[in-house]
Write a protein that holds these residues in place. Structure first.
Motif, PDB file in Angstrom:
ATOM      1  N   PRO A 345       0.818  -1.224   0.000  1.00 41.43           N
ATOM      2  CA  PRO A 345       0.000   0.000   0.000  1.00 41.43           C
ATOM      3  C   PRO A 345       0.851   1.273   0.000  1.00 41.43           C
ATOM      4  N   VAL A 346       2.008   1.223   0.659  1.00 41.70           N
ATOM      5  CA  VAL A 346       2.905   2.383   0.696  1.00 41.70           C
ATOM      6  C   VAL A 346       3.461   2.655  -0.705  1.00 41.70           C
ATOM      7  N   MET A 347       3.871   1.594  -1.408  1.00 45.40           N
ATOM      8  CA  MET A 347       4.376   1.732  -2.775  1.00 45.40           C
ATOM      9  C   MET A 347       3.309   2.332  -3.685  1.00 45.40           C
ATOM     10  N   ALA A 348       2.069   1.836  -3.549  1.00 43.40           N
ATOM     11  CA  ALA A 348       0.983   2.322  -4.395  1.00 43.40           C
ATOM     12  C   ALA A 348       0.655   3.778  -4.085  1.00 43.40           C
ATOM     13  N   HIS A 349       0.680   4.143  -2.806  1.00 42.71           N
ATOM     14  CA  HIS A 349       0.339   5.509  -2.407  1.00 42.71           C
ATOM     15  C   HIS A 349       1.310   6.531  -2.984  1.00 42.71           C
ATOM     16  N   PHE A 357      12.133  -0.067  -6.244  1.00 40.73           N
ATOM     17  CA  PHE A 357      11.961  -0.333  -4.820  1.00 40.73           C
ATOM     18  C   PHE A 357      12.444  -1.735  -4.468  1.00 40.73           C
ATOM     19  N   GLY A 358      12.277  -2.689  -5.395  1.00 39.82           N
ATOM     20  CA  GLY A 358      12.771  -4.033  -5.145  1.00 39.82           C
ATOM     21  C   GLY A 358      14.280  -4.076  -4.990  1.00 39.82           C
ATOM     22  N   VAL A 359      14.983  -3.324  -5.838  1.00 40.34           N
ATOM     23  CA  VAL A 359      16.441  -3.264  -5.735  1.00 40.34           C
ATOM     24  C   VAL A 359      16.850  -2.566  -4.440  1.00 40.34           C
ATOM     25  N   LEU A 360      16.149  -1.488  -4.104  1.00 40.80           N
ATOM     26  CA  LEU A 360      16.458  -0.748  -2.881  1.00 40.80           C
ATOM     27  C   LEU A 360      16.227  -1.621  -1.651  1.00 40.80           C
ATOM     28  N   MET A 361      15.134  -2.360  -1.651  1.00 39.88           N
ATOM     29  CA  MET A 361      14.834  -3.256  -0.536  1.00 39.88           C
ATOM     30  C   MET A 361      15.884  -4.355  -0.439  1.00 39.88           C
ATOM     31  N   THR A 362      16.307  -4.880  -1.580  1.00 35.82           N
ATOM     32  CA  THR A 362      17.322  -5.930  -1.582  1.00 35.82           C
ATOM     33  C   THR A 362      18.663  -5.410  -1.086  1.00 35.82           C
ATOM     34  N   MET A 363      18.996  -4.160  -1.411  1.00 38.08           N
ATOM     35  CA  MET A 363      20.247  -3.573  -0.896  1.00 38.08           C
ATOM     36  C   MET A 363      20.217  -3.478   0.623  1.00 38.08           C
ATOM     37  N   SER A 364      19.073  -3.120   1.178  1.00 41.01           N
ATOM     38  CA  SER A 364      18.973  -3.039   2.641  1.00 41.01           C
ATOM     39  C   SER A 364      19.103  -4.432   3.260  1.00 41.01           C
ATOM     40  N   LEU A 365      18.554  -5.452   2.570  1.00 42.26           N
ATOM     41  CA  LEU A 365      18.707  -6.830   3.051  1.00 42.26           C
ATOM     42  C   LEU A 365      20.161  -7.271   2.958  1.00 42.26           C
ATOM     43  N   ALA A 366      20.846  -6.842   1.898  1.00 39.26           N
ATOM     44  CA  ALA A 366      22.258  -7.186   1.731  1.00 39.26           C
ATOM     45  C   ALA A 366      23.096  -6.630   2.873  1.00 39.26           C
ATOM     46  N   ILE A 367      22.815  -5.402   3.275  1.00 35.15           N
ATOM     47  CA  ILE A 367      23.552  -4.806   4.398  1.00 35.15           C
ATOM     48  C   ILE A 367      23.267  -5.568   5.684  1.00 35.15           C
ATOM     49  N   GLY A 368      22.025  -5.982   5.858  1.00 31.22           N
ATOM     50  CA  GLY A 368      21.664  -6.741   7.056  1.00 31.22           C
ATOM     51  C   GLY A 368      22.365  -8.083   7.141  1.00 31.22           C
ATOM     52  N   GLN A 369      22.769  -8.645   5.981  1.00 36.67           N
ATOM     53  CA  GLN A 369      23.422  -9.947   5.985  1.00 36.67           C
ATOM     54  C   GLN A 369      24.789  -9.920   6.674  1.00 36.67           C
ATOM     55  N   PHE A 370      25.410  -8.743   6.810  1.00 40.12           N
ATOM     56  CA  PHE A 370      26.708  -8.699   7.484  1.00 40.12           C
ATOM     57  C   PHE A 370      26.745  -7.674   8.617  1.00 40.12           C
ATOM     58  N   THR A 371      25.558  -7.318   9.137  1.00 44.93           N
ATOM     59  CA  THR A 371      25.485  -6.387  10.258  1.00 44.93           C
ATOM     60  C   THR A 371      25.143  -7.152  11.537  1.00 44.93           C
ATOM     61  N   PRO A 372      26.038  -7.171  12.544  1.00 48.78           N
ATOM     62  CA  PRO A 372      25.740  -7.864  13.801  1.00 48.78           C
ATOM     63  C   PRO A 372      24.476  -7.283  14.438  1.00 48.78           C
TER      64      PRO A 372
END
Length: 427
Positions: A345-349, A357-372
């Protein structure tokens, strides 16, 4: 019912219940309490995994393991080291480049990090690199695997967000993936020079580089075959995963001759176990997703997130911060299935492009993969190095900062993401 759904899920997470089980049970409990029909539970489980693009996941997992065990990773390391040269920070830069190339084969951050760590950490330790630094670096570089196509995260995102096709996402991940790798090169080289990591020797000769290239050319061709086949239309992304498996088996059995029938059996067992875990999360999270969408819980939470601020940039930054924090504790597959229904709903709004947004979301997940504290990639590399994760904190934070800056660049310059898919006609 919304409180029951999320409250029960939170309680079970705090009790240490496995994530997939917690999502399935909380979804089933909400369905039962709302009298939506318990028959919807097995139907949701089936429909959650009965999607053609998901067939690519076990194939890419298997392909990544085949390339790792066949010696491709070792030969890529040798070629990259010869190419970069034995300078200060040379091995650190080589590790990043190897992770990026292998990321174009496996599509999995932990698999990429494990393959490179097993080959490079001993050599880097002998050259004077602390194991904590090497573990941090390889964990960070391995995360680029979910940005550089083929990417398992992109496949799952396309299943959840049909507006974003797999080819478009694969094309969109190219520039951000290379930006993320380049962002890591800068602190890796700077820290190596500052602390005197690495041995300074004479550079490699053209002859040695050529020999190393001949050995590594089969591995270098793999991403070309996979992505070239998709772009040319010879096969779909799912079929590309199968092609990658057969190519890896050909290289392992007939070119390098490092694979045997016994190792083949072991590879099948290991890849089946990894794939089963991913598919189980997908299946049981589908129950949670169906319950949340039917009850209107996700839509309500999405509207609440929109109400945080009328400013689009502030809302986007808030979403990225939430995803970043979630990435510190949960794996990427779980985050996608938990948050995408809320964020639709946020994307649609705001009219955000689904691919960007998919690439941006995946980049945030990538950072989380090596963040304690619960960084999956870092967990893998520290286990291989034989050190505690707390030892990596002084080093890994530099790489977190570097990739975060790259993510902000992609956020504020969407054309970096949309240029390639637009040029190829996917948008």
């Amino acid at each position: 019912m919304t409180m029951l759904l999320f409250g029960l899920f939170a309680v079970m997470m705090l009790m240490g219940v496995p994530l997939a089980t917690a999502m399935g049970l909380s979804g089933a409990a909400a369905i039962a309490a709302a009298k939506l029909g318990l028959l919807s539970v097995p139907i949701s489980v089936y429909t959650g995994v009965a999607k053609y693009p998901l067939l690519a996941i076990p194939m890419f997992v298997f392909a990544g393991m085949v390339f790792e065990r066949s010696g491709v990773a070792l030969r890529l390391v040798n070629f990259t080291v010869a190419l970069v040269g034995p300078l200060r920070g040379g091995l650190a830069v080589a590790a990043i480049l190897v992770c990026m190339v292998l990321g174009g084969i496996s599509g999995s951050g932990p698999a990429d990090a494990a393959a490179v760590a097993m080959v490079m950490i001993p050599g880097m330790a002998a050259a004077g690199y602390p194991k904590a630094f090497s573990s941090s670096l390889i964990a960070a570089a391995g995360s680029t695997a979910i940005l550089i196509p083929p990417s398992i995260a992109f496949i799952l995102y396309s299943v959840l967000v049909p507006q974003a096709s797999v080819p478009a996402l694969f094309a969109a991940g190219l520039i951000p993936g290379f930006l993320a790798g380049l962002a890591l090169v800068i602190p890796a080289w700077a820290l190596s020079v500052r602390h005197g990591f690495g041995l300074v020797e004479d550079g490699a000769s053209c002859g040695s580089i050529l020999i190393a290239f001949k050995e590594a050319v089969w591995g270098l061709l793999a991403p070309v075959i996979i992505l070239g086949g998709i772009r040319s239309g010879y096969f779909t992304p799912t079929e590309a995963a199968v092609a990658a498996v057969f190519y890896g088996l050909f290289v392992g059995f007939f070119v390098y001759r490092t694979l045997t029938l016994r190792s083949m059996y072991e590879l099948l067992v290991e890849s089946a176990e990894v794939s089963a875990v991913v598919m189980l999360i997908i299946a049981l999270s589908s129950v949670f997703a169906w319950a949340g969408s039917t009850l209107g819980a996700f839509e309500a939470m999405g509207h609440a997130l929109i109400g945080v601020s009328t400013n689009e940039t502030v809302t986007l930054l808030a979403v990225i911060v939430v995803l970043f924090i979630a990435g510190m504790f949960l794996d990427g597959v779980s985050i996608l299935f938990i948050f995408i229904p809320i964020l639709l709903p946020v994307m649609a709004h705001f009219g955000w492009n689904a691919v960007w947004f998919g690439v941006l979301m995946t980049m945030s997940l990538a950072i989380g993969q090596f963040t304690p504290p619960l960084a999956l990639n870092l967990m893998v590399t520290t286990r291989i190095a034989g050190i505690g994760m707390e030892e990596t904190v002084p080093w890994v934070l530099w790489f977190v900062l570097a990739m975060t800056l790259a993510m902000l660049l992609v956020m504020f310059v969407p054309q970096l993401t949309l240029l390639v898919p637009g040029y190829l006609g996917y948008l």
